[in-house]
Motif scaffolding. Structure first.
Motif, PDB file in Angstrom:
ATOM      1  N   ALA A  52       0.825  -1.205   0.000  1.00 25.84           N
ATOM      2  CA  ALA A  52       0.000   0.000   0.000  1.00 25.84           C
ATOM      3  C   ALA A  52       0.864   1.262   0.000  1.00 25.84           C
ATOM      4  N   SER A  53       2.009   1.204   0.677  1.00 27.53           N
ATOM      5  CA  SER A  53       2.874   2.386   0.754  1.00 27.53           C
ATOM      6  C   SER A  53       3.394   2.810  -0.612  1.00 27.53           C
ATOM      7  N   ARG A  54       3.480   1.873  -1.523  1.00 30.60           N
ATOM      8  CA  ARG A  54       3.978   2.177  -2.869  1.00 30.60           C
ATOM      9  C   ARG A  54       2.987   3.026  -3.667  1.00 30.60           C
ATOM     10  N   HIS A  55       1.763   3.123  -3.194  1.00 39.10           N
ATOM     11  CA  HIS A  55       0.706   3.835  -3.923  1.00 39.10           C
ATOM     12  C   HIS A  55       0.337   5.165  -3.284  1.00 39.10           C
ATOM     13  N   ILE A  56       1.148   5.609  -2.355  1.00 36.87           N
ATOM     14  CA  ILE A  56       0.931   6.917  -1.730  1.00 36.87           C
ATOM     15  C   ILE A  56       1.759   7.933  -2.511  1.00 36.87           C
ATOM     16  N   PRO A  57       1.165   9.042  -2.874  1.00 39.13           N
ATOM     17  CA  PRO A  57       1.916  10.051  -3.634  1.00 39.13           C
ATOM     18  C   PRO A  57       3.168  10.516  -2.876  1.00 39.13           C
ATOM     19  N   ASP A  58       4.230  10.698  -3.620  1.00 34.65           N
ATOM     20  CA  ASP A  58       5.499  11.105  -3.019  1.00 34.65           C
ATOM     21  C   ASP A  58       5.399  12.429  -2.284  1.00 34.65           C
ATOM     22  N   ASP A  59       4.593  13.355  -2.807  1.00 37.20           N
ATOM     23  CA  ASP A  59       4.479  14.643  -2.122  1.00 37.20           C
ATOM     24  C   ASP A  59       3.787  14.497  -0.772  1.00 37.20           C
ATOM     25  N   TRP A  60       2.862  13.547  -0.630  1.00 35.65           N
ATOM     26  CA  TRP A  60       2.227  13.298   0.668  1.00 35.65           C
ATOM     27  C   TRP A  60       3.258  12.735   1.639  1.00 35.65           C
ATOM     28  N   LYS A  61       4.074  11.800   1.137  1.00 36.36           N
ATOM     29  CA  LYS A  61       5.112  11.200   1.977  1.00 36.36           C
ATOM     30  C   LYS A  61       6.087  12.264   2.464  1.00 36.36           C
TER      31      LYS A  61
END
Length: 113
Positions: A52-61
């Motif tokens: 699931a972590s792979r599908h979180i937008p980088d800017d959110w991370k």
């Protein structure tokens, strides 16, 4: 990726964290290690978090979890799937003890944004 899909992935991570805590509550490392089904469930919940972590937008991370080693979180699933016979269970326990709280805080911040 749509925002809705990212929110679903965040909720998958949150649910897996909650499930890990329920699963391991009151257990020691040795108990978890000896209980094959418990260990397998723990690994599966970590795998879900990883994927699931792979599908979180980088800017959110970057905004809500800059101290989270997102690459390592994402790579953990590959280890669990492909090198399952060499998994360092003590390292997984360390994830439970040391890393779930900061990860959950980042996920909660993303969900609240």
């Amino acid at each position: 990726m749509t925002t809705d899909r990212a929110i679903f992935r965040l909720q998958d991570i949150k649910d897996s964290i909650v499930n890990i805590r329920k699963l391991l509550e009151g257990k020691t490392f040795d108990e978890m290690y000896k209980e094959v089904a418990t260990r397998a469930a723990f690994e599966r919940f970590l795998e879900i978090i990883s994927e699931a972590s792979r599908h979180i937008p980088d800017d959110w991370k970057a905004e809500h979890g800059p101290d989270i080693p997102w690459r390592q979180v994402g790579d953990l699933g590959n280890v669990l799937r492909h090198a399952y016979h060499r998994v360092d269970v003590e390292a997984l326990w360390s994830v439970y003890v040391d890393d779930l709280d900061p990860l959950e805080q980042a996920i909660d911040a993303m969900l609240a944004a």
